[in-house]
Enzyme design. Structure first.
Site, PDB file in Angstrom:
ATOM      1  N   SER A 166     -56.836   7.520  17.974  1.00 35.71           N
ATOM      2  CA  SER A 166     -56.959   8.949  17.517  1.00 35.71           C
ATOM      3  C   SER A 166     -58.262   9.730  17.849  1.00 35.71           C
ATOM      4  O   SER A 166     -59.332   8.834  17.817  1.00 35.71           O
ATOM      5  CB  SER A 166     -56.615   9.091  15.960  1.00 35.71           C
ATOM      6  N   ASP A 167     -58.456  10.829  17.876  1.00 39.62           N
ATOM      7  CA  ASP A 167     -59.687  11.672  17.935  1.00 39.62           C
ATOM      8  C   ASP A 167     -59.995  11.537  16.306  1.00 39.62           C
ATOM      9  O   ASP A 167     -59.269  10.916  15.512  1.00 39.62           O
ATOM     10  CB  ASP A 167     -59.471  13.031  18.299  1.00 39.62           C
ATOM     11  N   CYS A 168     -61.514  11.486  16.095  1.00 39.85           N
ATOM     12  CA  CYS A 168     -61.950  10.913  14.979  1.00 39.85           C
ATOM     13  C   CYS A 168     -61.537  11.730  13.782  1.00 39.85           C
ATOM     14  O   CYS A 168     -61.830  13.029  13.808  1.00 39.85           O
ATOM     15  CB  CYS A 168     -63.786  10.845  15.213  1.00 39.85           C
TER      16      CYS A 168
END
Length: 766
Positions: free
Chosen positions: A287-289
């Site tokens: 995932s993006d953060c």
């Protein structure tokens, strides 16, 4: 400004090399650890899949939960250290992610030009070579215990809207170029090693339709990108598909935004069915953060955090950048939303990548890249490559007269003016690290001739004109004037989209006043990631030349000077369209459509679909030489074999579905002579476009091939071009189906045009 010079950096590296490297201890499977000696997951002679299954069998569920996030916790009883997955290497090893830090034996790393600049070179071998050098430095830093081996780069989103603050990180607006950049840079990073081994693990991001950060009240955490099937297949998926299938990338990152109402990190059609299923990703999905937390907390996509954790993992997410899955996966299992086998499936993918990297193979120094250390970072060769990449990415937009190149003999004094005239960190853009050293534009020009410096503005915002006097006075005294204007990260950046395309503040007024006062030629240099509407300068006869340098990296000043004084013959081409300011009034950033709409007046986006006036088109770029194309050989007709079990063409569109064609090895071959009729050796970017025989649902032209060739002065080079028919002559219909149009395709190579008739013929089947 005092900066660390390349020589100083080299001396530091020499000193630290002599002092010795603090070698990293084994991440896992330390030969000295008798507790794990002989366990199957440490046996390098077993297949990786068997080793991973053995390790999963030994982990407790609590230990597994700690491995679902980027800050993976240690498992001391099995001799496994903690690990930070998040490192960045967009255009050099970066300290943006917590997995990498500079200092001690590693004071910096080679800072290559920002990606948009390197893309302008259209040089695929350069892209791969940069990746190779970056991964050398990354491995060296890993061996020194200050970096990881998993790098969440490159960013291959389409530069769809000129206002996007992160467009600078991308290879531009064309899906084919972005895909080719992705596959070549990833190959360079990952090493092209035999079997499944990885030098480092790259990550193509952000999947998908992510190209808005914060515009007019809409931010990326709340944006729902409404994308048609046609646009998804034709534009947004293209670079990611190539990154996975041709680049063999080890990871893909899902984005913050929703696509058609579903968060990308919770959409099984995107993650499980497409990336891992159709494209066969051999790696992990991250995932993006905090993306999982975002779709629960900000988008309210699920009612409980446990549901969010379950949705993400079942959709195909393997690793969470952030703590969310470590906190809520246990509850999801307890509530029956997930099974432990779902968690095992996710960990199988991440642990497999770590084993392919050699992280479970014991002592790093005994492995294939174990000899790399401080002496391999910021080497003269690496820094020379950064300089050459900057030279190749510079684009000459205008050269009236010609005004360039300048001559140290005729231009003995040059006024160097503008807020970007003596910058350092501005030149490396965002997602950068600490450079080995810098050469500013002022320093670069000063190597050729005497300079008079008058910035004119204290920064790129240029909010007042009180410094104009010194700049105007300098221009009156000098034999030539170079204005280095543009943008920086205060104007365009992550979470900062632009409101307009004009030069900020009073910059335009400064340019006009200085050019009016200059007694010699005036050269305008634009340093920026995104396009700038400089039509005022294009039409001003007092401004003899305009040069775009992007964000040219640590050696940017030297590269700029080499181009201005003719040591390097510019050969870059714009990887994105430069629109007029008034284009923005017709195109909200939130509208994802690429194609124009004649009913609503929507003009379309990028060179493929927008036909209106521009400041400079995609692919524009001049040279100090003149190159002439001659088409030596090209077929006038080409036949596509079609599976006889299917109808040859669709009557309504006269097209053949790509899935019905026999596409293997189906290429059109061209032979093109490129003659340099100028007096300077030069590199030339040959762009091959095709206009397909379809109506409004297809592009009015699209890039089907490109090649970078070096042609000495007054010589000729024959260039072979092979164009895969199914990949590049196909178009996508409204249902998202890729088709090859039958009929006359018009090829364009510079001023040369050629008609190619594509027809189909049925084949029998067994």
């Amino acid at each position: 400004m005092a900066v660390t010079t390349i020589l100083q950096c080299s001396l530091l590296i020499f000193f630290f090399s002599v002092a010795g490297i603090n070698a990293r201890r084994p991440f896992a499977c330390d030969p000295a650890n008798t507790a794990v000696k002989g366990l199957p997951f440490c046996n390098v002679h077993l297949p990786v899949a068997d080793r991973v299954r053995d390790l999963l069998r030994r982990l407790t569920f609590k230990e597994k939960l700690g491995l679902l996030v980027d800050k993976a916790t240690a498992v001391p009883r099995l001799g496994i250290d903690d690990y930070e997955w998040w490192s960045e290497a967009l255009h050099g090893v970066s300290n943006v992610g917590p997995g990498t830090r500079f200092g001690g034996e590693f004071p910096g790393a080679t800072a290559f030009p920002q990606v948009i600049t390197t893309a302008a070179s259209f040089n695929t071998s350069l892209w791969e070579e940069i990746g190779r050098v970056v991964s050398d430095e990354a491995r060296a830093m890993y061996n020194g215990g200050v970096a990881g081996l998993t790098y969440w780069s490159p960013n291959i989103n389409i530069f769809r809207d000129p206002r996007w603050g992160r467009g600078q990180e991308t290879p531009g607006e064309d899906p084919i170029v972005a895909g080719e950049y992705a596959s070549r840079y990833v190959r360079g990073l990952q090493g092209n090693l035999p079997g499944d081994q990885l030098k480092v693990a790259a990550c193509c991001k952000h999947y998908t339709a992510y190209d808005l950060d914060n515009w007019s009240g809409t931010d990326r955490f709340h944006f729902n990108a409404k994308v048609s099937k046609q646009e998804m297949v034709d534009t947004f998926e293209v670079p990611f598909r190539q990154c996975v299938m041709q680049g063999k990338v080890a990871s893909v990152m899902c984005s913050y935004n929703q696509v058609n109402g579903i968060p990308t990190c919770a959409d099984p059609r995107l993650l499980r069915d497409t990336i891992r299923g159709a494209w066969r990703l051999n790696g992990y999905i991250v995932s993006d953060c905090d993306s999982v937390g975002v779709f629960y907390d900000n988008q309210h996509y699920t009612a409980t955090p446990e549901e969010a954790a379950a949705d993400a993992i079942k959709a195909g997410l393997d690793l969470d950048c952030g703590p969310f899955l470590a906190l809520h996966t246990q509850g999801a299992v307890d509530q029956g939303l997930l099974k432990e086998t779902d968690v095992d499936s996710a960990l199988f993918n991440t642990l497999t990548v770590q084993m392919r990297l050699g992280m479970f193979d014991g002592e790093p120094s005994s492995q294939i890249f174990g000899n790399l250390g401080p002496r391999d970072v910021c080497t003269p060769g690496n820094q020379e490559l950064a300089l050459e990449a900057a030279r190749q990415g510079i684009v000459l937009l205008k050269n009236h007269g010609p005004s360039l190149p300048l001559s140290p003999r005729r231009h003995r004094t040059v006024a160097v003016i503008g807020p970007n005239s003596d910058v350092t960190v501005t030149m490396i853009g965002n997602y950068a690290g600490i450079a080995c050293g810098y050469t500013t534009p002022l320093q670069g020009i000063s190597r050729y001739t005497k300079t008079i410096h008058g910035p004119g503005c204290s920064n790129v915002e240029c909010r007042n004109a009180h410094l104009f006097g010194d700049a105007i006075h300098a221009a009156r005294q000098a034999d030539a004037t170079v204005l280095i204007m543009g943008l920086d990260q205060s104007i365009e950046a992550e979470f900062k989209d632009r409101d307009g395309l004009l030069l900020p503040g009073y910059q335009q007024e400064l340019v006009s006043k200085v050019s009016a006062a200059s007694k010699g030629p005036t050269i305008l240099v634009i340093m920026s990631g995104g396009p700038v509407d400089v039509s005022f300068a294009e039409h001003d006869p007092r401004i003899g030349a305009i040069v775009w340098v992007g964000y040219p990296g640590q050696a940017g000043g030297a590269a700029i000077a080499d181009v201005l004084f003719g040591t390097h013959n510019p050969g870059g081409k714009l990887p994105m369209t430069w629109y007029h300011q008034n284009y923005l009034t017709k195109v909200p950033m939130t509208t994802m459509d690429m194609r124009s709409n004649h009913v609503t007046g929507y003009p379309g986006r990028t060179y493929r679909f927008y036909k209106g006036p521009v400041v400079y088109p995609f692919g524009h770029g001049l040279s100090y030489s003149n190159f002439i194309h001659t088409l030596v050989s090209a077929p006038k007709m080409f036949t596509v074999p079609v599976d006889g079990r299917h109808k040859n063409t669709t009557a309504a569109t006269d097209t053949v579905r790509v899935t019905h064609a026999k596409c293997g090895g189906l290429s059109v071959g061209l032979q093109v002579d490129v003659r340099n009729v100028g007096s300077k050796d030069g590199s030339h970017t040959m762009l091959v476009y095709s206009t397909p025989p379809v109506g409004h649902w297809g592009p009015h032209k699209q890039l089907v091939a490109f090649a970078k060739v070096h042609v000495p002065a007054r010589t000729q080079l024959r260039v072979p071009i092979n164009i895969h028919v199914c990949k590049f002559f196909s178009v996508v219909d409204k249902s998202g189906i890729r088709r090859i149009p039958m009929g006359q395709h018009s090829l364009h190579i510079g001023d040369v045009k050629h008609l190619l008739s594509i027809q189909s013929t049925p084949l029998g089947f067994d």
